[in-house]
Design a protein around this motif. Structure first.
Motif, mmCIF file in Angstrom:
data_model
loop_
_atom_site.group_PDB
_atom_site.id
_atom_site.type_symbol
_atom_site.label_atom_id
_atom_site.label_comp_id
_atom_site.label_asym_id
_atom_site.label_seq_id
_atom_site.Cartn_x
_atom_site.Cartn_y
_atom_site.Cartn_z
ATOM 1 N N LYS A 181 2.782 0.120 13.724
ATOM 2 C CA LYS A 181 3.002 0.216 12.284
ATOM 3 C C LYS A 181 3.539 -1.118 11.756
ATOM 4 C CE LYS A 181 5.869 2.642 8.921
ATOM 5 N NZ LYS A 181 7.074 2.076 8.431
ATOM 6 N N MET A 182 2.966 -1.594 10.662
ATOM 7 C CA MET A 182 3.454 -2.857 10.107
ATOM 8 C C MET A 182 4.882 -2.655 9.614
ATOM 9 S SD MET A 182 1.828 -5.341 7.130
ATOM 10 C CE MET A 182 0.239 -5.511 7.887
ATOM 11 N N SER A 183 5.815 -3.453 10.121
ATOM 12 C CA SER A 183 7.214 -3.300 9.738
ATOM 13 C C SER A 183 7.978 -4.588 10.010
ATOM 14 C CB SER A 183 7.847 -2.161 10.550
ATOM 15 O OG SER A 183 9.232 -2.144 10.328
ATOM 16 N N LYS A 184 8.895 -4.881 9.085
ATOM 17 C CA LYS A 184 9.742 -6.069 9.281
ATOM 18 C C LYS A 184 10.482 -5.977 10.607
ATOM 19 C CE LYS A 184 11.188 -5.178 5.236
ATOM 20 N NZ LYS A 184 11.037 -4.886 3.836
ATOM 21 N N SER A 185 10.854 -4.728 10.981
ATOM 22 C CA SER A 185 11.633 -4.622 12.218
ATOM 23 C C SER A 185 10.797 -4.914 13.463
ATOM 24 C CB SER A 185 12.353 -3.280 12.323
ATOM 25 O OG SER A 185 11.627 -2.289 11.673
ATOM 26 N N TYR A 186 9.473 -4.882 13.376
ATOM 27 C CA TYR A 186 8.642 -5.244 14.532
ATOM 28 C C TYR A 186 8.154 -6.693 14.450
ATOM 29 C CZ TYR A 186 8.263 -0.194 15.443
ATOM 30 O OH TYR A 186 8.517 1.121 15.698
ATOM 31 N N ASP A 187 8.464 -7.365 13.362
ATOM 32 C CA ASP A 187 8.045 -8.753 13.206
ATOM 33 C C ASP A 187 6.512 -8.892 13.364
ATOM 34 O OD1 ASP A 187 8.582 -11.336 12.652
ATOM 35 O OD2 ASP A 187 9.185 -11.913 14.678
ATOM 36 N N ASN A 188 5.803 -7.950 12.793
ATOM 37 C CA ASN A 188 4.343 -7.935 12.941
ATOM 38 C C ASN A 188 3.649 -7.854 11.582
ATOM 39 O OD1 ASN A 188 4.914 -5.386 12.067
ATOM 40 N ND2 ASN A 188 3.839 -4.315 13.704
ATOM 41 N N THR A 189 4.332 -8.343 10.540
ATOM 42 C CA THR A 189 3.816 -8.113 9.184
ATOM 43 C C THR A 189 2.836 -9.193 8.730
ATOM 44 O OG1 THR A 189 5.523 -9.352 7.995
ATOM 45 C CG2 THR A 189 6.047 -7.074 8.558
ATOM 46 N N ILE B 82 0.830 -1.216 0.000
ATOM 47 C CA ILE B 82 0.000 0.000 0.000
ATOM 48 C C ILE B 82 0.862 1.263 0.000
ATOM 49 C CG2 ILE B 82 -1.668 1.337 1.403
ATOM 50 C CD1 ILE B 82 -2.859 -1.110 -0.089
ATOM 51 N N GLY B 83 1.972 1.238 0.768
ATOM 52 C CA GLY B 83 2.786 2.446 0.924
ATOM 53 C C GLY B 83 3.816 2.637 -0.173
ATOM 54 N N ASP C 203 0.008 10.840 3.184
ATOM 55 C CA ASP C 203 -1.334 10.398 3.513
ATOM 56 C C ASP C 203 -1.164 9.343 4.604
ATOM 57 O OD1 ASP C 203 -3.780 9.298 3.623
ATOM 58 O OD2 ASP C 203 -3.866 8.628 1.544
ATOM 59 N N ASN C 204 -1.409 9.790 5.849
ATOM 60 C CA ASN C 204 -1.195 8.869 6.963
ATOM 61 C C ASN C 204 -2.046 7.620 6.860
ATOM 62 O OD1 ASN C 204 0.785 10.295 8.189
ATOM 63 N ND2 ASN C 204 -0.617 11.524 9.427
ATOM 64 N N ALA C 205 -3.194 7.765 6.157
ATOM 65 C CA ALA C 205 -4.101 6.622 6.029
ATOM 66 C C ALA C 205 -3.403 5.470 5.324
ATOM 67 C CB ALA C 205 -5.335 7.032 5.253
ATOM 68 N N ARG C 206 -2.338 5.808 4.591
ATOM 69 C CA ARG C 206 -1.661 4.748 3.854
ATOM 70 C C ARG C 206 -0.638 3.983 4.698
ATOM 71 N NH1 ARG C 206 -0.527 6.831 -1.986
ATOM 72 N NH2 ARG C 206 1.311 7.562 -0.937
ATOM 73 N N THR C 207 -0.479 4.374 5.949
ATOM 74 C CA THR C 207 0.416 3.618 6.819
ATOM 75 C C THR C 207 -0.395 2.531 7.506
ATOM 76 O OG1 THR C 207 1.789 5.544 7.132
ATOM 77 C CG2 THR C 207 2.027 3.787 8.747
ATOM 78 N N LEU C 208 -0.106 1.297 7.164
ATOM 79 C CA LEU C 208 -0.914 0.196 7.699
ATOM 80 C C LEU C 208 -0.382 -0.288 9.043
ATOM 81 C CD1 LEU C 208 -1.760 -2.250 4.771
ATOM 82 C CD2 LEU C 208 -2.874 -0.145 5.471
#
Ligand code: ADP
Ligand code: TRP
Length: 338
Positions: free
Chosen positions: A208-216, A25-26, A196-201
């Protein structure tokens, strides 16, 4: 290829993980929307990944997976150049030439390097350069060369990469100042998508969805796994019958990026009316995601398989990219006296 009047855009993608819904999305979807306006080139920045990734099998896999993801998501290799950075060895020769024109101070000011030093300072380490390899230090220089060797006019990037494009413009300026009589580089400009902050999932833990948080939620996992991950997205404890504010919910924040406007509005209204539980919303999100991702997933799986058509696509991309980079390098060698 697009018509010659279109501006040339170059973007690098670091193969450091499996592409996820947030990347789609981003980054992927907006970049593909741009591809029709520009003569767009995308490359997999595999040598950039080496600054942090030291597992050869994993690097090979991510490189393939990122290329396959972009093509599965709609990049048309007939119209848009896609290649691996490592397939353009001219980059590394130009890298040396440019390093001789780049002040060390310019690299000292780069955000990623400064952030590493700040972390060392906070941790009370006396050596502020602890853990910083020369790859990390020189990263903006290599990125500048990726851009300049193709003479890109615009570089579509997220906000965090703007400084790097400005550094590339500075380096182009230094070259043009010294050797401009023999050759001039195009001075590139960043192209930043609408903020567009709405585009941050959000990810499956609400951050925030991120590889560094292991929450993707990876883009192309099998449907059964996709369903399980959607089920993990946190929700509050509002009872089923109570009215709910859609926009506060991570599930809805993902849904609204994938569903049609009409479905989004209808869902918002149903949640506000009460009587719809989070479980129902999660099922709806899974259905919407799976419907959109299933055809892409099939294409992805075919491409990512060893010996697939992806090899031919990347080989053709390499040939075109090298031809263009080779012309730049030949002109540079001549201009500098080599
Ligand atoms: P990650 O945080 O998973 O390591 P990257 O930093 O590699 O992701 O980001 C690659 C691209 O994907 C960037 O353009 C970034 O803006 C975009 N992106 C990453 N995470 C998200 C997200 N959660 N929502 C929207 N875009 C994202
Ligand atoms: N530094 C970029 C990132 O971390 C990736 C990248 C490498 C890049 N070379 C580039 C982006 C050239 C644009 C142009 O996301």
């Amino acid at each position: 290829m697009a018509s010659p009047v279109q501006k040339i855009s170059v973007t690098g993608i670091k193969p450091t993980g499996e592409p996820h819904l947030g990347n789609y999305i981003g980054a992927i979807r907006p970049a593909l929307d741009l591809a029709s306006e520009y003569q767009a080139m995308y490359f997999i920045a595999d040598y950039h990944a080496l600054t942090t990734l030291r597992d050869p099998e994993l690097l090979r896999h991510y490189t393939r997976s990122v290329a396959a993801s972009w093509i599965a998501a709609g990049l048309d290799p007939e119209r848009t150049l896609i290649y691996r950075q490592s397939d353009v060895p001219e980059t590394f020769e130009l890298n040396w030439v440019m390093s001789c024109l780049t002040g060390k101070g310019l690299m000292n000011r780069a955000h990623a390097y400064k952030a590493a030093r700040d972390r060392n300072e906070e941790a009370g380490r006396s050596d502020l350069d602890a853990g910083v390899n020369m790859g990390l230090f020189n990263y903006p220089l290599l990125m500048a060369v990726d851009i300049l060797i193709m003479n890109a006019e615009v570089v579509p990037v997220g906000k965090d990469q703007v400084q790097h494009v400005e550094i590339a413009a500075d380096i182009a300026g230094s070259f043009n100042h010294v050797y401009g009589a023999g050759y001039r580089f195009t001075v590139p400009k960043p192209l930043i998508p609408d903020t567009d902050n709405a585009r941050t999932l959000p990810g499956v833990d609400g951050r925030k969805m991120s590889k560094s948080y292991d929450n993707t939620i990876p883009l192309f996992i099998p449907a059964s796994k996709l369903k399980k991950l959607v089920r993990r997205i946190p929700t509050d404890s509002t009872p089923v019958e109570d009215p709910k504010n859609a926009d506060d919910s991570s599930v809805f924040q993902i849904l609204r990026q994938f569903a049609d406007e009409e479905v989004v509005e209808d869902t918002r209204t149903r949640l506000a009316a009460g009587g719809v539980g989070w479980g129902v919303l999660k099922d709806q999100l899974f259905e919407i995601l799976d419907e959109q991702l299933a055809p892409m997933r099939e294409r992805y799986e075919a491409l990512v398989a060893p010996g697939s058509e992806l090899d031919d696509i990347l080989a053709a991309g390499a040939e075109k990219a090298r031809a263009r980079a080779g012309e730049t390098l030949a002109a540079v060698r001549n201009a500098v006296g080599i």
